[in-house]
Design a protein around this motif. Sequence first.
Motif, PDB file in Angstrom:
ATOM      1  N   ARG A 119      37.313-132.515 -16.542  1.00  0.00           N
ATOM      2  CA  ARG A 119      38.196-133.261 -17.435  1.00  0.00           C
ATOM      3  C   ARG A 119      39.543-132.575 -17.644  1.00  0.00           C
ATOM      4  N   TRP A 120      39.606-131.283 -17.361  1.00  0.00           N
ATOM      5  CA  TRP A 120      40.791-130.515 -17.693  1.00  0.00           C
ATOM      6  C   TRP A 120      42.077-131.042 -17.044  1.00  0.00           C
ATOM      7  N   PRO A 121      42.101-131.347 -15.737  1.00  0.00           N
ATOM      8  CA  PRO A 121      43.370-131.812 -15.150  1.00  0.00           C
ATOM      9  C   PRO A 121      43.945-133.026 -15.852  1.00  0.00           C
ATOM     10  N   GLY A 122      43.101-134.019 -16.138  1.00  0.00           N
ATOM     11  CA  GLY A 122      43.584-135.214 -16.822  1.00  0.00           C
ATOM     12  C   GLY A 122      44.018-134.920 -18.243  1.00  0.00           C
ATOM     13  N   CYS A 123      43.286-134.035 -18.926  1.00  0.00           N
ATOM     14  CA  CYS A 123      43.622-133.676 -20.298  1.00  0.00           C
ATOM     15  C   CYS A 123      44.969-132.959 -20.346  1.00  0.00           C
ATOM     16  N   PHE A 124      45.176-132.018 -19.427  1.00  0.00           N
ATOM     17  CA  PHE A 124      46.422-131.263 -19.401  1.00  0.00           C
ATOM     18  C   PHE A 124      47.594-132.162 -19.016  1.00  0.00           C
ATOM     19  N   ALA A 125      47.357-133.068 -18.083  1.00  0.00           N
ATOM     20  CA  ALA A 125      48.409-134.001 -17.692  1.00  0.00           C
ATOM     21  C   ALA A 125      48.814-134.885 -18.871  1.00  0.00           C
ATOM     22  N   GLY A 126      47.832-135.307 -19.662  1.00  0.00           N
ATOM     23  CA  GLY A 126      48.131-136.111 -20.839  1.00  0.00           C
ATOM     24  C   GLY A 126      48.956-135.346 -21.857  1.00  0.00           C
ATOM     25  N   LEU A 127      48.635-134.055 -22.018  1.00  0.00           N
ATOM     26  CA  LEU A 127      49.412-133.217 -22.926  1.00  0.00           C
ATOM     27  C   LEU A 127      50.856-133.088 -22.471  1.00  0.00           C
ATOM     28  N   MET A 128      51.060-132.825 -21.193  1.00  0.00           N
ATOM     29  CA  MET A 128      52.413-132.614 -20.688  1.00  0.00           C
ATOM     30  C   MET A 128      53.221-133.911 -20.628  1.00  0.00           C
ATOM     31  N   ASP A 129      52.530-135.046 -20.578  1.00  0.00           N
ATOM     32  CA  ASP A 129      53.241-136.323 -20.561  1.00  0.00           C
ATOM     33  C   ASP A 129      53.874-136.638 -21.920  1.00  0.00           C
ATOM     34  N   ARG A 130      53.257-136.135 -23.002  1.00  0.00           N
ATOM     35  CA  ARG A 130      53.755-136.452 -24.342  1.00  0.00           C
ATOM     36  C   ARG A 130      55.225-136.068 -24.522  1.00  0.00           C
ATOM     37  N   PRO A 131      55.631-134.826 -24.178  1.00  0.00           N
ATOM     38  CA  PRO A 131      57.024-134.445 -24.392  1.00  0.00           C
ATOM     39  C   PRO A 131      57.889-134.521 -23.135  1.00  0.00           C
ATOM     40  N   ALA A 132      57.459-135.286 -22.133  1.00  0.00           N
ATOM     41  CA  ALA A 132      58.170-135.273 -20.847  1.00  0.00           C
ATOM     42  C   ALA A 132      59.652-135.619 -20.992  1.00  0.00           C
ATOM     43  N   ASP A 133      59.970-136.581 -21.857  1.00  0.00           N
ATOM     44  CA  ASP A 133      61.368-136.989 -21.986  1.00  0.00           C
ATOM     45  C   ASP A 133      62.187-136.055 -22.874  1.00  0.00           C
ATOM     46  N   CYS A 134      61.571-134.963 -23.354  1.00  0.00           N
ATOM     47  CA  CYS A 134      62.311-133.977 -24.153  1.00  0.00           C
ATOM     48  C   CYS A 134      63.072-132.991 -23.269  1.00  0.00           C
ATOM     49  N   PHE A 135      62.832-133.064 -21.970  1.00  0.00           N
ATOM     50  CA  PHE A 135      63.511-132.189 -21.023  1.00  0.00           C
ATOM     51  C   PHE A 135      64.560-133.005 -20.276  1.00  0.00           C
ATOM     52  N   PRO A 136      65.835-132.646 -20.381  1.00  0.00           N
ATOM     53  CA  PRO A 136      66.873-133.437 -19.720  1.00  0.00           C
ATOM     54  C   PRO A 136      66.826-133.357 -18.199  1.00  0.00           C
ATOM     55  N   ARG A 137      66.168-132.318 -17.660  1.00  0.00           N
ATOM     56  CA  ARG A 137      66.112-132.160 -16.209  1.00  0.00           C
ATOM     57  C   ARG A 137      64.657-132.072 -15.751  1.00  0.00           C
ATOM     58  N   ARG A 138      64.371-132.686 -14.623  1.00  0.00           N
ATOM     59  CA  ARG A 138      63.021-132.654 -14.073  1.00  0.00           C
ATOM     60  C   ARG A 138      62.600-131.227 -13.743  1.00  0.00           C
ATOM     61  N   GLU A 139      63.522-130.422 -13.224  1.00  0.00           N
ATOM     62  CA  GLU A 139      63.200-129.043 -12.857  1.00  0.00           C
ATOM     63  C   GLU A 139      62.756-128.234 -14.075  1.00  0.00           C
ATOM     64  N   THR A 140      63.412-128.468 -15.201  1.00  0.00           N
ATOM     65  CA  THR A 140      63.044-127.762 -16.429  1.00  0.00           C
ATOM     66  C   THR A 140      61.642-128.149 -16.876  1.00  0.00           C
ATOM     67  N   ARG A 141      61.339-129.433 -16.806  1.00  0.00           N
ATOM     68  CA  ARG A 141      60.009-129.903 -17.209  1.00  0.00           C
ATOM     69  C   ARG A 141      58.922-129.310 -16.318  1.00  0.00           C
ATOM     70  N   LEU A 142      59.148-129.264 -15.021  1.00  0.00           N
ATOM     71  CA  LEU A 142      58.153-128.708 -14.106  1.00  0.00           C
ATOM     72  C   LEU A 142      57.991-127.210 -14.313  1.00  0.00           C
ATOM     73  N   THR A 143      59.090-126.516 -14.581  1.00  0.00           N
ATOM     74  CA  THR A 143      58.996-125.075 -14.831  1.00  0.00           C
ATOM     75  C   THR A 143      58.178-124.803 -16.082  1.00  0.00           C
ATOM     76  N   CYS A 144      58.393-125.607 -17.118  1.00  0.00           N
ATOM     77  CA  CYS A 144      57.620-125.457 -18.348  1.00  0.00           C
ATOM     78  C   CYS A 144      56.131-125.680 -18.085  1.00  0.00           C
ATOM     79  N   ARG A 145      55.822-126.728 -17.350  1.00  0.00           N
ATOM     80  CA  ARG A 145      54.424-127.027 -17.029  1.00  0.00           C
ATOM     81  C   ARG A 145      53.798-125.881 -16.247  1.00  0.00           C
ATOM     82  N   ASN A 146      54.508-125.380 -15.229  1.00  0.00           N
ATOM     83  CA  ASN A 146      53.987-124.284 -14.418  1.00  0.00           C
ATOM     84  C   ASN A 146      53.767-123.028 -15.247  1.00  0.00           C
ATOM     85  N   MET A 147      54.703-122.748 -16.170  1.00  0.00           N
ATOM     86  CA  MET A 147      54.577-121.554 -16.995  1.00  0.00           C
ATOM     87  C   MET A 147      53.367-121.639 -17.918  1.00  0.00           C
ATOM     88  N   ILE A 148      53.136-122.811 -18.503  1.00  0.00           N
ATOM     89  CA  ILE A 148      51.986-122.974 -19.384  1.00  0.00           C
ATOM     90  C   ILE A 148      50.687-122.800 -18.609  1.00  0.00           C
TER      91      ILE A 148
END
Length: 213
Positions: free
Chosen positions: A18-47
């Motif tokens: 269940r973890w991949p879907g759960c984590f994806a759901g978490l990261m989808d919540r604030p996706a539009d808070c990052f003005p750049r796609r690269e920033t959003r992916l870096t945040c996801r990778n770091m977490i």
Amino acid sequence: MTTNIDTVAAGVTVAHERWPGCFAGLMDRPADCFPRRETRLTCRNMIEAMLAVEGTANCWTLGEAIGHRGPHILRHFLPRARWDERTIRIRVAAWAIDHLGTEDVVPVVDEIGDETGDEKSSTDAVGAARQYSGTLGGVPEEVMFATKPQLPCEMLTHARERGVIRAWVAADEVYGGRACRMTIREVGYSYVIAVKSDSSGPRAGPAQAEHRP
């Protein structure tokens, strides 16, 4: 014993699936808070790296876990990248409450501030200046002061208002004063709090002992 081991193993397997879907759901919540796609992916990778790395985590170890050649991307990301921090906190908290708000959770009230009074190296955090370190100064005038016992009172009240219905609060003696205990009772949580060695209170025999949550 074998049955118990099989049950635990099955539970771990289900959680892992269940973890991949759960984590994806978490990261989808604030996706539009990052003005750049690269920033959003870096945040996801770091977490993901922070959840995977054992022991001390820094830009070197996290970068290696992600697959970077060095710490440079994360060192740029943390102080310079732009995102809407306040909205992210609100949405992540809402995600957590959606999943845990009706379950028995254990807020641990500790490490909100440092007790030592030693100087910190940070120049961006209030915790590095006078509010939690009496030997230093530098908290901006616009930053409202709150004592350490006041902070968990506000946070626990906010958690109850946001939908955390059941909780056991654990805290050390710094938060063992009357105000914090009263707040916990008012929001309907149970608690285990240490008190100072010189604390006093009413004594009662076995027949008069009162059970309190």
